[in-house]
Enzyme design. Structure first.
Site, PDB file in Angstrom:
ATOM      1  N   TYR A   1     -74.149   1.651  58.137  1.00 13.41           N
ATOM      2  CA  TYR A   1     -73.982   2.626  57.049  1.00 13.41           C
ATOM      3  C   TYR A   1     -75.104   3.656  57.015  1.00 13.41           C
ATOM      4  O   TYR A   1     -75.038   4.617  56.244  1.00 13.41           O
ATOM      5  CB  TYR A   1     -73.913   1.914  55.697  1.00 13.41           C
ATOM      6  CG  TYR A   1     -72.567   1.288  55.438  1.00 13.41           C
ATOM      7  CD1 TYR A   1     -72.170   0.160  56.155  1.00 13.41           C
ATOM      8  CD2 TYR A   1     -71.694   1.803  54.503  1.00 13.41           C
ATOM      9  CE1 TYR A   1     -70.944  -0.427  55.943  1.00 13.41           C
ATOM     10  CE2 TYR A   1     -70.461   1.224  54.273  1.00 13.41           C
ATOM     11  CZ  TYR A   1     -70.093   0.110  54.999  1.00 13.41           C
ATOM     12  OH  TYR A   1     -68.874  -0.462  54.783  1.00 13.41           O
TER      13      TYR A   1
ATOM     14  N   LYS B   1     -73.133 -12.159  62.391  1.00  6.17           N
ATOM     15  CA  LYS B   1     -72.518 -12.305  63.722  1.00  6.17           C
ATOM     16  C   LYS B   1     -73.655 -12.287  64.754  1.00  6.17           C
ATOM     17  O   LYS B   1     -73.684 -11.494  65.705  1.00  6.17           O
ATOM     18  CB  LYS B   1     -71.519 -11.156  63.935  1.00  6.17           C
ATOM     19  CG  LYS B   1     -70.668 -11.256  65.173  1.00  6.17           C
ATOM     20  CD  LYS B   1     -69.576 -12.299  65.086  1.00  6.17           C
ATOM     21  CE  LYS B   1     -68.840 -12.394  66.417  1.00  6.17           C
ATOM     22  NZ  LYS B   1     -67.882 -13.510  66.456  1.00  6.17           N
TER      23      LYS B   1
ATOM     24  N   ASP C   1     -66.914 -14.562  61.584  1.00  7.50           N
ATOM     25  CA  ASP C   1     -65.484 -14.811  61.821  1.00  7.50           C
ATOM     26  C   ASP C   1     -65.094 -16.213  61.335  1.00  7.50           C
ATOM     27  O   ASP C   1     -64.056 -16.397  60.695  1.00  7.50           O
ATOM     28  CB  ASP C   1     -65.079 -14.564  63.279  1.00  7.50           C
ATOM     29  CG  ASP C   1     -66.034 -15.174  64.291  1.00  7.50           C
ATOM     30  OD1 ASP C   1     -67.073 -15.723  63.885  1.00  7.50           O
ATOM     31  OD2 ASP C   1     -65.739 -15.099  65.502  1.00  7.50           O
TER      32      ASP C   1
ATOM     33  N   ASP D   1     -68.768  -5.553  53.035  1.00  9.15           N
ATOM     34  CA  ASP D   1     -67.634  -4.717  52.650  1.00  9.15           C
ATOM     35  C   ASP D   1     -66.325  -5.454  52.941  1.00  9.15           C
ATOM     36  O   ASP D   1     -65.445  -5.576  52.071  1.00  9.15           O
ATOM     37  CB  ASP D   1     -67.708  -3.392  53.435  1.00  9.15           C
ATOM     38  CG  ASP D   1     -66.779  -2.334  52.890  1.00  9.15           C
ATOM     39  OD1 ASP D   1     -66.249  -2.509  51.778  1.00  9.15           O
ATOM     40  OD2 ASP D   1     -66.572  -1.320  53.584  1.00  9.15           O
TER      41      ASP D   1
HETATM   42  O1  LIG Z   1     -67.483   4.913  50.159  1.00  9.08           O
HETATM   43  C1  LIG Z   1     -66.445   4.546  50.670  1.00  9.08           C
HETATM   44  O2  LIG Z   1     -65.555   5.320  51.012  1.00  9.08           O
HETATM   45  C2  LIG Z   1     -66.186   3.108  50.911  1.00  9.08           C
HETATM   46  C3  LIG Z   1     -67.011   2.178  50.058  1.00  9.08           C
HETATM   47  C4  LIG Z   1     -66.467   0.812  50.059  1.00  9.08           C
HETATM   48  O3  LIG Z   1     -65.527   0.478  50.736  1.00  9.08           O
HETATM   49  C5  LIG Z   1     -67.072  -0.171  49.177  1.00  9.08           C
HETATM   50  O4  LIG Z   1     -67.988   0.144  48.433  1.00  9.08           O
HETATM   51  O5  LIG Z   1     -66.636  -1.332  49.196  1.00  9.08           O
HETATM   52 MG   LIG Z   2     -65.014  -1.644  50.405  1.00  6.56          MG
END
Ligand SMILES: O=C(O)CCC(=O)C(=O)O
Ligand SMILES: [Mg+2]
Ligand SMILES: NC(=O)C1=CN([C@@H]2O[C@H](COP(=O)(O)OP(=O)(O)OC[C@H]3O[C@@H](n4cnc5c(N)ncnc54)[C@H](OP(=O)(O)O)[C@@H]3O)[C@@H](O)[C@H]2O)C=CC1
Length: 417
Positions: free
Chosen positions: A161, A231, A284, A308
Site C-alpha cells: 500500500y 506468507k 492461505d 484487507d
Molecule cells: O481505498 C480503497 O479503495 C480500498 C480500501 C479497502 O478495501 C479497505 O479499507 O478495506
Molecule cells: Mg477492503
C-alpha cells in the site's frame, strides 16, 4: 484558501495528553466525512442512532456536536475540481483527535490512488482495527457462525500500500528491472520487456508498533491468543520478518516464553493472570481454518494486504460487510470507518445496510469512554436483527424477514434500545 468548515459554536475539542490519553468533554466536536456513493445513505442514520443513544444514556448531559469535513467527490464540489483531500480536512481530524468517515471512491486521475489509504498514511493511523463478531439471527453460510469472534489488527501504513509501483513498459519500470538484474543479481524476472514492478516495504518499526498494539489489546480485553498471519514461507524478508519481529517483541516487551522450543510462545496476562498464547499461521492455511476451526483464533495481527482480504472474508462469515465495523488508529488520533466501499449501484436509494458505519460509531463511543451509549447501540442492533427487521442484504438470506430501508434500519435500532 478560505476555510469551508463551520465549527459548531457550542462544542469543544477533544484533546490528548502527552501519553496520548483522551480528554473528552461532555460536548465534543466530532468531524465527519459523509463519503461517496452510499455515504449519503449510511451517514445520516449513523448520526441519528448515535445522537439517540447518547441522549438516552446521559439525559442531555452529553451531546456530540458534528462538524462536516470534506473528502472525495463532495470535496471537489466544495473546494473545486481536483481537490479530493483538502489540507483542512487532515488538520481537523488531527486537531479534534476523533473523527468518522463514510466510504470514499478512488478518483480517476488526480494522482491519488486511494483517498482512504491517503488519509491513513497522511495521519499515520497505523492500526486498522476490525472486530468481527456474530449477532444472533444474522444469516450466515456457516453452521456455527457464533464461533467466529476475532479482532483484526491490520498494519495500515506500509506493505504494497506504500504505492511504490511502476507501470509495465515505462522508463521507470525498465530502470528498476535493470537495477535488479545488473546490480542486485536478480535472475528470475520473466518477460522483463513488459513487466510492472511493485515494492513491498515491511519494517521492524512498523511491525513492532502494530504487534505491540495488538498484544496490549489482547491483555486489556482478556482475550486468549494473538495470531500473526503471514506468507513468510514465500516472502521471507517481508512477511517472514513480520512474523519473527512479532515473536521477538512478545518475548522482549511482554515476557513471553517459548512453548516446546517455539516459535509459539506464551505469557501471563498481567491484569488477569490468564495465559495468552502468541502463535502464527500462514495466510492461505488461515483462510481455510477460519471456516473450519474459527474458535481457535482470537486477536489477529497481520500486514496491510492480508488484513484487507481477511477482514472481508471474516465479515462474510458473520453476515457480510454491511455490518462490519472498523477504525484507523494512530498515536492520539482515531478515524472510524465502515469496512465496505461506496457500492455505487446503490447510491442514493436508501437501501443498503447502515450497520457497518453505525457499529464503527459504536467503536468510537467506546473509544471516548461513553460505554453506556455504545452498549445501547449494540442492544439496538441485536434487537433489530433478532426481530428480523433488516435491510435487503439480510432479507434475501432470511425467511419471514421484514424488509426495511437504510434509514428504516437505523430507526429499528433506536426502537430496540
Ligand atoms: O481505498 C480503497 O479503495 C480500498 C480500501 C479497502 O478495501 C479497505 O479499507 O478495506
Ligand atoms: Mg477492503
Ligand atoms: N474504506 C473505503 O472507503 C473503501 C472504499 N472502497 C471503494 O469503493 C468503491 C466500490 O468498491 P467495491 O469493490 O464495489 O466494494 P463495495 O464494498 O463498495 O461493494 C461491494 C458489494 O458489497 C456489498 N455491500 C457494500 N456495502 C454494503 C452495505 N452497506 N450494505 C449491504 N451490502 C453492501 C454489496 O453487495 P451486493 O451487490 O451483493 O448487494 C456491494 O455490491 C471503489 O472505488 C473502492 O475503491 C472499497 C472498499 C473500502
Amino acid at each position: 484558501m478560505e476555510s469551508k468548515l463551520v465549527i459548531p459554536t457550542e462544542g469543544q475539542a477533544i484533546t490528548v495528553d502527552q501519553n496520548n490519553r483522551l480528554n473528552v468533554p461532555n460536548n465534543p466536536i466530532i468531524p465527519y466525512i459523509e463519503g461517496d456513493g452510499i455515504g449519503v445513505d449510511v451517514t445520516p442514520p449513523m448520526i441519528k442512532v448515535i445522537d439517540a443513544a447518547v441522549a438516552k444514556s446521559y439525559g442531555g448531559e452529553r451531546k456530540i456536536h458534528w462538524m462536516e469535513v470534506y473528502s472525495g467527490e463532495k470535496a471537489t464540489q466544495v473546494y473545486g475540481a481536483d481537490t479530493w483531500l483538502p489540507q483542512e480536512t487532515l488538520t481537523a481530524v488531527k486537531d479534534y483527535c476523533v473523527a468518522i468517515k463514510g466510504p470514499l471512491t478512488t478518483p480517476v486521475g488526480g494522482g491519488i490512488r486511494s483517498l482512504n489509504v491517503a488519509l491513513r498514511q497522511e495521519l499515520d493511523l497505523y492500526v486498522c482495527l476490525r472486530p468481527v463478531r456474530y449477532y444472533n439471527g444474522t444469516p450466515s453460510p456457516l453452521k456455527n457462525p457464533e464461533l467466529t469472534d476475532m479482532v483484526i489488527f491490520r498494519e495500515n501504513s506500509e506493505d504494497i500500500y506504500a504505492g511504490v509501483e511502476y507501470q509495465a513498459g515505462t522508463a521507470e519500470a525498465d530502470k528498476v528491472i535493470d537495477f535488479l538484474k545488473n546490480e542486485m543479481g536478480a535472475t528470475k524476472i520473466r518477460f522483463e520487456q513488459n513487466c510492472g514492478v511493485g515494492i513491498k516495504p515491511v519494517s521492524k518499526e512498523g511491525t513492532e508498533r502494530l504487534v505491540r498494539a495488538a498484544i496490549q489489546y489482547t491483555i486489556d480485553n482478556d482475550r486468549d491468543s494473538l495470531t500473526l498471519v503471514h506468507k513468510g514461507n514465500i516472502m521471507k524478508f517481508t512477511e517472514g520478518a513480520f512474523k519473527d519481529w512479532g515473536y521477538e517483541l512478545a518475548q522482549k516487551e511482554f515476557g513471553a516464553e517459548l512453548l516446546d522450543g517455539g516459535p509459539w510462545c506464551s505469557f501471563k496476562n498481567p491484569k488477569t493472570g490468564k495465559e495468552i498464547i502468541v502463535k502464527d499461521v500462514i495466510a492461505d492455511a488461515f483462510l481455510q481454518q477460519i471456516l473450519l476451526r474459527p474458535a481457535e483464533y482470537d486477536v489477529i495481527a497481520t500486514m496491510n494486504l492480508n488484513g484487507d482480504y481477511i477482514s472481508d472474508a471474516l465479515a462474510a462469515q458473520v453476515g457480510g460487510i454491511g455490518i462490519a465495523p472498523g477504525a484507523n488508529i494512530g498515536d492520539g488520533v482515531a478515524l472510524f470507518e465502515a469496512t465496505h466501499g461506496t457500492a455505487p449501484k446503490y447510491a442514493g436509494l436508501d437501501k443498503v445496510n447502515p450497520g457497518s458505519l453505525i457499529l464503527s460509531a459504536e467503536m468510537m463511543l467506546r473509544h471516548l469512554g461513553w460505554v453506556e451509549a455504545a452498549d445501547l447501540v449494540v442492544k439496538g442492533m441485536e434487537g433489530a436483527i433478532a426481530n428480523k427487521t433488516v435491510t435487503y442484504d439480510f432479507d434475501r438470506l432470511m425467511d419471514d424477514a421484514t424488509l426495511v430501508s437504510c434509514s428504516g434500519f437505523g430507526d429499528a435500532i433506536i426502537d430496540n434500545f
